[in-house]
Enzyme design. Sequence first.
Site, mmCIF file in Angstrom:
data_model
loop_
_atom_site.group_PDB
_atom_site.id
_atom_site.type_symbol
_atom_site.label_atom_id
_atom_site.label_comp_id
_atom_site.label_asym_id
_atom_site.label_seq_id
_atom_site.Cartn_x
_atom_site.Cartn_y
_atom_site.Cartn_z
ATOM 1 N N SER A 212 0.827 -1.201 0.000
ATOM 2 C CA SER A 212 0.000 0.000 0.000
ATOM 3 C C SER A 212 0.869 1.262 0.000
ATOM 4 C CB SER A 212 -0.965 -0.049 1.193
ATOM 5 O OG SER A 212 -2.033 0.843 1.021
ATOM 6 N N ASP A 341 -9.588 -4.040 -6.015
ATOM 7 C CA ASP A 341 -8.972 -3.334 -4.885
ATOM 8 C C ASP A 341 -9.699 -2.011 -4.671
ATOM 9 O OD1 ASP A 341 -7.341 -1.870 -3.118
ATOM 10 O OD2 ASP A 341 -5.538 -2.892 -3.827
ATOM 11 N N HIS A 370 -8.092 -5.303 -0.883
ATOM 12 C CA HIS A 370 -6.887 -4.546 -0.536
ATOM 13 C C HIS A 370 -6.172 -5.271 0.591
ATOM 14 C CE1 HIS A 370 -4.258 -1.066 -0.552
ATOM 15 N NE2 HIS A 370 -4.338 -1.024 0.766
#
Length: 432
Positions: A212, A341, A370
């Site tokens: 991320s 996502d 995610h």
Amino acid sequence: MARASYGFSAPLHHSLRRLTQFPVTLISCRTTNLYNIRAVSNSNSSTNHQPSLEIIGGAVDSFLPAVNALHLSYVPYPVVGSNRHLETIFAAFYRSLPDVRFRRQCFRTRDDGTVALDWISGDDRSLPSDSPILILLPGLTGGSEDTYVRHMLLRARSKGWRGVVFNSRGCGHSPVTTAQFYSASFLGDITEVVEYVGNRYPKANLYAAGWSLGANILVRYVGQECLPCPLSGAVSLCNPFNLVVADEDFRKGFNIVYDKALTNSLCRIFKRHALLFEDMGGEFNIPLAANAKSVREFDEGLTRVSFGFESVDDYYTNSSSSDSIRNVSIPLLCIQAAENDPIAPSRGIPREDIKKNPNCMLIVTPKGGHLGWIAGREAPFGAPWTDPVVMDFLEYLEQSGSSTPSPSTKLQDSNRIGHDKHDLHHVEVQIG
């Protein structure tokens, strides 16, 4: 994403049934550096096929044969993998948390900031000094307590790798010693940490993996044009890439739940260290940061001012890693979950630059949410589907000798001495 409360009160039932693992067919289109891996059903199965993996990049021909884990199809776990939000939330709450004893090193940076490096306790005694090293960069507000970090750390350790978790300022209970947090734009801390680790283990190859926001920072770091990269390879997972695009989606629909959860985490970290910021003047809006209702508000009140940006949009535009791909000069594997996502939008992926760069390969899974990827042999509570893929890639780089430590990519001893005096302390802690 760190564990956060999204309103779920109990885990899903343990008796969810596994799907059968199907063999795969590899279809190559070398003229475009595009591969599709499609699951082909057994004759006994009622399922005709599974969605394809998209695999592109200038380095596909070099890296794809080495990733043995891709010979197993991507089969999302039933029910959990049917919805991107359910998969994201399930992974955040119910993925198992491996028990790891860490030796924490509080590392003082040149600007008197502090980050925490968590090493697996005992590795100094049990691993050779030339064991490859994997530096892990968690997502926004994340750290050593995150499940996906620990699973990757232990998988690397099982292969004889030395792992270290890089907990950014204020994250993973890392102390904050100056009136500055970390950001997507700031590469100073990762630069100093990589330099320090490289000098501490001069015989070892260095690698890094980020998730991320940690992936965004990592790709920006390896894509710097002005400096040779000391890393021998890197992996980016669930990278938002284009922060302007990610911000647009982050404030829509159900994504507001994630925005609120991450904002609460940022505000908690900030309030624990509020005294450092109480006399800040100028454009800082400390009350807005302390009581932010969104990540964007927090960035408006504190982050963009701390790092010298005129606006939040200016900060997001100039902190995106999408523009760094073209400059990446070391092996880089990117893994994304595409449209599935909710936090790292597919349209932000710099596909064309990845195709053109001979050092990059992109794998896009049909599902995953995610930081979820609840598929594979360890689903639903074990390691993400990505872990064996990542390890295959890193082991290939290490075994092929594609890059070895050299004086040109290590700091001189004088710089190392300068850093050693800034080490605050080493303690053994149990994080769990």
